[in-house]
Structure formats: C-alpha cells, structure tokens
Design a protein around this motif. Structure first.
Motif, short mmCIF file in Angstrom:
data_model
loop_
_atom_site.label_atom_id
_atom_site.label_comp_id
_atom_site.label_asym_id
_atom_site.label_seq_id
_atom_site.Cartn_x
_atom_site.Cartn_y
_atom_site.Cartn_z
N UNK A 80 -55.31 -44.46 15.37
CA UNK A 80 -55.89 -43.43 14.51
C UNK A 80 -57.39 -43.27 14.80
N UNK A 81 -58.05 -44.41 14.97
CA UNK A 81 -59.49 -44.39 15.24
C UNK A 81 -59.77 -43.72 16.59
N UNK A 82 -59.01 -44.11 17.61
CA UNK A 82 -59.25 -43.58 18.96
C UNK A 82 -58.94 -42.08 19.06
N UNK A 83 -58.03 -41.60 18.22
CA UNK A 83 -57.69 -40.17 18.30
C UNK A 83 -58.55 -39.30 17.37
N UNK A 84 -59.54 -39.91 16.72
CA UNK A 84 -60.44 -39.14 15.84
C UNK A 84 -61.19 -38.09 16.67
N UNK A 85 -61.22 -36.83 16.17
CA UNK A 85 -61.90 -35.75 16.90
C UNK A 85 -63.41 -35.93 16.86
N UNK A 86 -64.06 -35.63 17.98
CA UNK A 86 -65.52 -35.71 18.03
C UNK A 86 -66.11 -34.46 17.36
N UNK A 87 -65.50 -33.31 17.69
CA UNK A 87 -65.95 -32.05 17.08
C UNK A 87 -64.75 -31.45 16.34
N UNK A 88 -64.97 -31.05 15.08
CA UNK A 88 -63.86 -30.51 14.30
C UNK A 88 -63.59 -29.05 14.72
N UNK A 89 -62.43 -28.84 15.37
CA UNK A 89 -62.08 -27.49 15.81
C UNK A 89 -60.95 -26.91 14.97
N UNK A 90 -60.60 -27.59 13.94
CA UNK A 90 -59.55 -27.11 13.04
C UNK A 90 -58.19 -27.15 13.70
N UNK A 91 -57.35 -26.15 13.40
CA UNK A 91 -56.00 -26.13 13.96
C UNK A 91 -55.85 -25.05 15.04
N UNK A 92 -56.96 -24.62 15.63
CA UNK A 92 -56.92 -23.54 16.63
C UNK A 92 -56.28 -24.03 17.93
#
Lengths: 116, 188
Positions: free
Chosen positions: A71-83
């Motif tokens: 879960x930690x490793x797959x955390x997004x660096x920039x929040x791009x939403x669900x696009x």
C-alpha cells in the motif's frame, strides 16, 4: 606428451605398486554416505518444521506487513484522480516507481562515471 | 535367480556411473571398489601419509556421491574423478595453510639424511614442498601434461614448468644415493 620427463624418475613411478583393493575402505565410504544422507534429511526436515512453525505463529503479522508495504509503495506522488492519465502514469507515479527510477539512475551513473 | 546387482562387477564403467547417478547404491559401491586403489595411491603420493591418504580418498568418494548427478557424460568419469581428487587435495592444503610456499622445499629438507643413506621414492617426495610435489605427482604418476596440470591446479604454466624442473632435479639428487646403494646391494 612427455615434456621434460626424467626417464629414471618415470621408471621409479611406473614401478610403484598400486594400493590393494580394501573392502574395509569401500564399506567405510558407503557408511559415510549413509550418515551424510541422514544428516541432509535431518537438516531438510528441521528446515521444514521451522518454516511451518514460523508460518503458524507469524503468518498473519507477516501478511499484514506485506500488505502495508504494498500500500505504501503504491501511494501516488501526484494526485491525478481517476482520469485516464492516472492509469497510464501509475507505474511511475508511485513511491515504488520513484525508488526504481532512482536505483536505475544510480546504477547507470556508477557504470558510466565510476566504471563499476 | 541372480539379481541384476550380481552382474555389476562385469559391467562397463559408464553404465555403472549412469546407474549410480540414478541413485543405485550398489553401483556406487562397485565404482568405489574399482577406483579406490588409484585414488588412494594418488593421495598417498601427494601427502605421504597412508592414514591421511585414505581419509582424503574417502572425502573424494563422498564428493562423487554428492556431485555425480552433475556429471553429464558417464564416459568422462575417470577425468572428472581425477579433477575432484586434485581439488580435494588443494582444499586440504589451503585449510592447513600449506600453500604458503615461499620456500621451494619443505622443512624436511633441513632434516635431509646424509647422501650415503638410501632414500626411497616416497621419502624423496616428502622432501618437496606441497605444490612442487603435487606437480611432480601429476606429471610422473598421472602422466598429465604441464598444461593439464596448470588447468587442474590453477597454477601458472610457467610455475608448473619450474616446479617440475626443480622438483625432478631435487628427486634425482635424493634418489641417486638410493640407486647407488641398490646397485651395491645387488652386486654383493
């Protein structure tokens, strides 16, 4: 090939007798193979038991730790939403991606600059 | 009714190797019986001690038992066994720090007997350092070429040549007294 061989020494070596065949030696080798096999079996059984005990006691906490790491490793660096961009950039827009890119850059740096 | 194992003493070696590789213990036992004389003799020439030679030879056959599945060509068993024996001897030397051959000859040289005293081949070999002795044994006893010895032992070809030349010279010196005394005994 008879490079640099002294005929006198060669004749002495040729005359030397072979060791007689010893049944005692054969049985000693065979018994050592049996004891070695038994040791290998004991070690294998021991390892299996340790693995089973470990899984029994620490299986659940281990699984929890693995999930938390994922879960930690797959955390997004920039929040791009669900696009759709979020889906395409998912492999590099994560902590795991950042770590992989950093590792790759360091490796190529060490190869090119330091020649390692 | 005779068992298949009763025919093992007459079996060709590659067949025995294939059987032993598949886990046939009787075939392995027959291989040990056939090859032990050669390996024990080789080890005795290398170390000069019968009990140690037998122990090292046993270790060689244990390695055979462990690694035989890795031997792809059963016909190459003899050469493979020889390489294994050399490797066991080198391991023994490394373990006992005996490859620190700064000096050409071992301490036995200092205790060399007077030339008048006869010296047989084993005693003469014991005056050589371990690596020189190994090169001499592989050259004269096993009939290996200098190149083969270099490949088997990991020594440089030049070093092997030099060890064999100096070792041969040293043996000739030691054994000339033996040859002379033998001739005298024969003439009496």
């Amino acid at each position: 090939m008879t490079e640099d061989r002294d005929p006198f020494l060669q004749s002495l070596f040729d005359d030397s007798r072979l060791e007689p065949v010893s049944e005692e030696f054969t049985s000693a080798v065979v018994s050592r193979t049996y004891s070695l096999r038994n040791k290998l079996i004991t070690v294998a059984v021991g390892l299996i038991v340790i693995l089973l005990v470990y899984t029994w006691f620490y299986g659940a906490p281990g699984q929890g730790l693995a999930l938390a790491m994922a879960k930690f490793l797959s955390t997004s660096l920039i929040d791009l939403g669900n696009s759709w961009a979020a889906l395409i950039l998912a492999p590099i827009n994560s902590i795991a991606g950042l770590l992989a890119i950093t590792f790759k850059l360091l490796r190529s740096f060490s190869k090119k600059i330091l020649g390692l | 009714m005779p068992k298949a194992q009763d025919y093992y003493p007459d079996c060709p070696e590659p067949l025995l190797v294939s059987l032993a590789r598949g886990g046939d213990r009787k075939a392995f036992e027959e291989l040990v019986r056939r090859r032990q004389s050669w390996i024990r003799h080789l080890m005795q020439r290398c170390c000069g001690d019968r009990a140690l030679a037998d122990d090292l030879a046993q270790q060689v056959f244990l390695q055979v038992w462990l690694k035989l599945r890795g031997l792809k060509e059963p016909g190459a068993f003899g050469g493979w066994l020889k390489r294994l024996a050399i490797s066991i001897w080198l391991q023994y030397l490394r373990k006992h720090d005996a490859l620190l051959d700064a000096e050409e000859y071992s301490d036995n040289t200092a205790q060399q007997e007077s030339p008048a005293e006869a010296m047989d081949l084993d005693a003469a070999l014991s005056t050589l350092s371990d690596t020189v002795r190994l090169c001499i044994v592989l050259c004269y006893h096993e009939g290996m070429s200098h190149k083969e010895i270099a490949e088997s032992t990991g020594l440089a070809l030049g070093t092997v040549k030099s060890h064999i030349n100096r070792g041969s010279q040293r043996l000739r010196e030691c054994l000339s007294a033996y040859a002379e005394s033998s001739n005298k005994e024969n003439s009496l």
